[in-house]
Write a protein that holds these residues in place. Structure first.
Motif, mmCIF file in Angstrom:
data_model
loop_
_atom_site.group_PDB
_atom_site.id
_atom_site.type_symbol
_atom_site.label_atom_id
_atom_site.label_comp_id
_atom_site.label_asym_id
_atom_site.label_seq_id
_atom_site.Cartn_x
_atom_site.Cartn_y
_atom_site.Cartn_z
ATOM 1 N N UNK A 1 0.785 -1.368 0.152
ATOM 2 C CA UNK A 1 -0.056 0.105 -0.079
ATOM 3 C C UNK A 1 0.672 1.224 -0.059
ATOM 4 N N UNK A 2 0.603 2.111 -0.735
ATOM 5 C CA UNK A 2 1.494 3.436 -0.812
ATOM 6 C C UNK A 2 1.034 4.313 0.355
ATOM 7 N N UNK A 3 1.878 5.087 1.009
ATOM 8 C CA UNK A 3 1.690 5.969 1.978
ATOM 9 C C UNK A 3 1.445 7.503 1.465
ATOM 10 N N UNK A 4 1.249 8.390 1.887
ATOM 11 C CA UNK A 4 0.795 9.677 1.180
ATOM 12 C C UNK A 4 2.125 10.224 0.513
ATOM 13 N N UNK A 5 3.236 10.035 1.224
ATOM 14 C CA UNK A 5 4.385 10.499 0.521
ATOM 15 C C UNK A 5 4.507 9.721 -1.010
ATOM 16 N N UNK A 6 4.386 8.653 -0.954
ATOM 17 C CA UNK A 6 4.390 8.024 -2.201
ATOM 18 C C UNK A 6 3.405 8.362 -3.194
ATOM 19 N N UNK A 7 2.244 8.397 -2.782
ATOM 20 C CA UNK A 7 1.269 9.008 -3.552
ATOM 21 C C UNK A 7 1.615 10.533 -4.308
ATOM 22 N N UNK A 8 2.054 11.274 -3.345
ATOM 23 C CA UNK A 8 2.690 12.627 -3.493
ATOM 24 C C UNK A 8 3.783 12.557 -4.711
ATOM 25 N N UNK A 9 4.466 11.483 -4.814
ATOM 26 C CA UNK A 9 5.703 11.530 -5.608
ATOM 27 C C UNK A 9 5.004 10.857 -7.125
ATOM 28 N N UNK A 10 3.864 10.181 -6.940
ATOM 29 C CA UNK A 10 3.223 9.897 -8.379
ATOM 30 C C UNK A 10 2.898 11.125 -9.030
ATOM 31 N N UNK A 11 2.367 12.111 -8.148
ATOM 32 C CA UNK A 11 1.682 13.175 -8.734
ATOM 33 C C UNK A 11 3.038 14.222 -9.268
ATOM 34 N N UNK A 12 3.913 14.013 -8.323
ATOM 35 C CA UNK A 12 5.109 14.866 -8.619
ATOM 36 C C UNK A 12 5.641 14.605 -9.911
ATOM 37 N N UNK A 13 5.639 13.315 -10.295
ATOM 38 C CA UNK A 13 6.016 12.637 -11.691
ATOM 39 C C UNK A 13 5.530 13.324 -12.846
ATOM 40 N N UNK A 14 4.101 13.793 -12.618
ATOM 41 C CA UNK A 14 3.350 14.700 -13.542
ATOM 42 C C UNK A 14 3.362 15.959 -13.594
ATOM 43 N N UNK A 15 3.502 16.527 -12.474
ATOM 44 C CA UNK A 15 3.538 18.147 -12.030
ATOM 45 C C UNK A 15 4.876 18.693 -12.342
ATOM 46 N N UNK A 16 6.079 18.010 -11.640
ATOM 47 C CA UNK A 16 7.266 18.512 -11.874
ATOM 48 C C UNK A 16 8.374 17.222 -12.337
ATOM 49 N N UNK A 17 8.188 16.915 -13.514
ATOM 50 C CA UNK A 17 8.892 15.875 -13.943
ATOM 51 C C UNK A 17 10.454 16.276 -13.814
ATOM 52 N N UNK A 18 11.117 14.974 -13.696
ATOM 53 C CA UNK A 18 12.736 15.347 -13.561
ATOM 54 C C UNK A 18 13.139 15.629 -14.935
ATOM 55 N N UNK A 19 14.328 16.254 -15.083
ATOM 56 C CA UNK A 19 14.922 16.450 -16.288
ATOM 57 C C UNK A 19 16.225 15.574 -16.526
ATOM 58 N N UNK A 20 16.184 14.802 -17.562
ATOM 59 C CA UNK A 20 17.123 13.878 -17.987
ATOM 60 C C UNK A 20 18.420 14.500 -18.253
#
Length: 432
Positions: free
Chosen positions: A208-227
């Motif tokens: 089960x994902x905790x809140x921090x992990x859920x937030x990281x899923x949203x961050x993947x969409x909102x503030x994607x890392x730059x390669x």
């Protein structure tokens, strides 16, 4: 029927044999010969009287029963001729007729791939001439052995092992096909096999994902890392490419919905799903019959309500499936595999997080949110009244606020749409 009856050494054919019905002391219970066979479904020996003492006549009775039960051929009791009504009905024909009959069912999207595995097995094993009456437990065991070795290939070309539960879904669907053929009198017998119960083959994912992990899923969409070495144009395209995954995450967190229901959420008034004034969302659109996987009406918090109000008359998630982008995200942020992740992870995680906040006393509201408990007829108007599932809504909103603090913009203003109908930029004038 005594266990020692097989020692009579009389006529047998397949699993059926002739025997005298003897008592423990060896005397006959009946003067007539019996047909004895093992009933796998009932897990016991069964018998039927031939009504005769003549071995020749009893052999004819056994042959008739064997042909009727094992080969789907009805035999005339007078002359012994095979009846036309017992003609062999091919599994491929049964599947084709079943798919036509179930075409308008909401579950057809699941039915087709399940039966596709069966037809693939028939094709690859050169068994297209298989009739419904040929499919027994041994046949199903052979199908299981074949199917479990066939990997699942994702649209991106990645493969994963097929779960036993997926195989049993095909077995269960094939049984429905044969039973439907029996109801239409295309074959004489119902399915002579059964699927294993879910508890015997399924392993419930424990992650089960905790809140921090859920937030990281949203961050993947909102503030994607730059390669490293990524161009400005390529980086600028990342966010709009991930907008549909972002929307899927939003609606899934806000409603706890199953993935298929999340994809079908629409704000088009014709579908009668989004009730803005009541802040209630009916996960079951107008015209769709409820199934065993009940879709409830759920309350919607302020942030998600603003996004739905700004959505226009369309689906909230406008792609057929967010699975591929979800899998890419899972690999990037390190979510577990082996069936522990997937689109259902959001639903499982929200249920887990909310249950901790609600406590067992109020968990009944969580059960209603999940569709595991149906509202009674007297509660038909309850979803449109203030305070409906208030504690479940409060728990959901608290999780959303925590996600928003960790990932600003997770439930922020929606995206505008460009001339091509694609999400491409934030609409900062939209309501918060």
């Amino acid at each position: 029927m005594q266990q020692a009856d097989h020692q009579d050494g009389l006529y047998s054919r397949g699993a059926y044999r002739l025997a005298w019905d003897r008592r423990a002391d060896g005397t006959l219970r009946s003067p007539f010969l019996q047909i004895v066979w093992y009933d796998a479904a009932a897990r016991r020996l069964r018998s039927r009287s031939t009504g005769t003492e003549s071995i020749d006549q009893a052999e004819g009775e056994l042959d008739a029963l064997y042909l009727k039960r094992e080969r789907g051929q009805a035999v005339c009791s007078t002359c012994g001729q095979t009846l036309q009504a017992g003609a062999r009905y091919l599994v491929t024909d049964a599947i084709a007729d079943y798919l036509v009959a179930r075409e308008k069912r909401s579950s057809i999207g699941s039915i087709r791939p399940r039966l596709a595995h069966v037809t693939a097995y028939l094709d690859e094993t050169d068994a297209l001439a298989t009739a419904c009456e040929d499919v027994d437990e041994d046949w199903i065991d052979a199908f299981r052995d074949w199917a479990i070795e066939v990997p699942i290939v994702s649209p991106g070309g990645k493969t994963r092992e097929r779960a036993p539960g997926t195989v049993e879904a095909s077995v269960r669907q094939l049984a429905a096909v044969i039973n439907y053929a029996h109801e239409r009198k295309n074959t004489l017998w119902e399915a002579r096999f059964s699927a294993k119960p879910p508890g015997a083959v399924d392993r419930t994912p424990s992650y089960r994902a905790d809140v921090r992990t859920l937030a990281s899923m949203f961050s993947y969409c909102v503030t994607p890392e730059r390669a490293v070495g990524e161009s400005d144009d390529a980086y600028a395209r990342k966010r709009p490419w991930r907008s549909q995954l972002h929307r899927f995450l939003q609606i899934s967190v806000a409603t706890w919905a199953r993935p298929d229901a999340a994809h079908e959420v629409s704000t088009d008034r014709k579908r009668d799903q989004w009730h803005s004034n009541a802040r209630a969302l009916n996960l079951n659109p107008r015209g769709r019959a409820q199934t065993k996987k009940h879709r409830p009406i759920v309350p919607i918090g302020s942030r998600m309500a603003a996004l739905l109000d700004a959505n226009g008359a369309r689906h909230y998630v406008t792609v057929d499936s967010a699975r591929r982008s979800f899998e890419q995200m899972a690999e990037t942020i390190g979510l577990p595999g082996d069936g522990e992740g997937g689109l259902k992870l959001i639903r499982r995680s929200m249920a887990h997080l909310a249950r901790e906040r609600l406590g067992e006393r109020d968990w009944v509201e969580g059960q209603i949110m999940l569709g595991h408990r149906k509202a009674s007829t007297s509660d038909v108007y309850a979803p449109f009244t203030p305070g409906y599932l208030g504690r479940a809504l409060a728990a959901t909103e608290s999780i959303i606020e925590e996600i928003e603090r960790l990932c600003p913009g997770a439930f922020g203003p929606p995206w505008k749409r460009n001339e091509k109908g694609q999400d491409d930029e934030r609409d900062d004038t939209a309501p918060e």
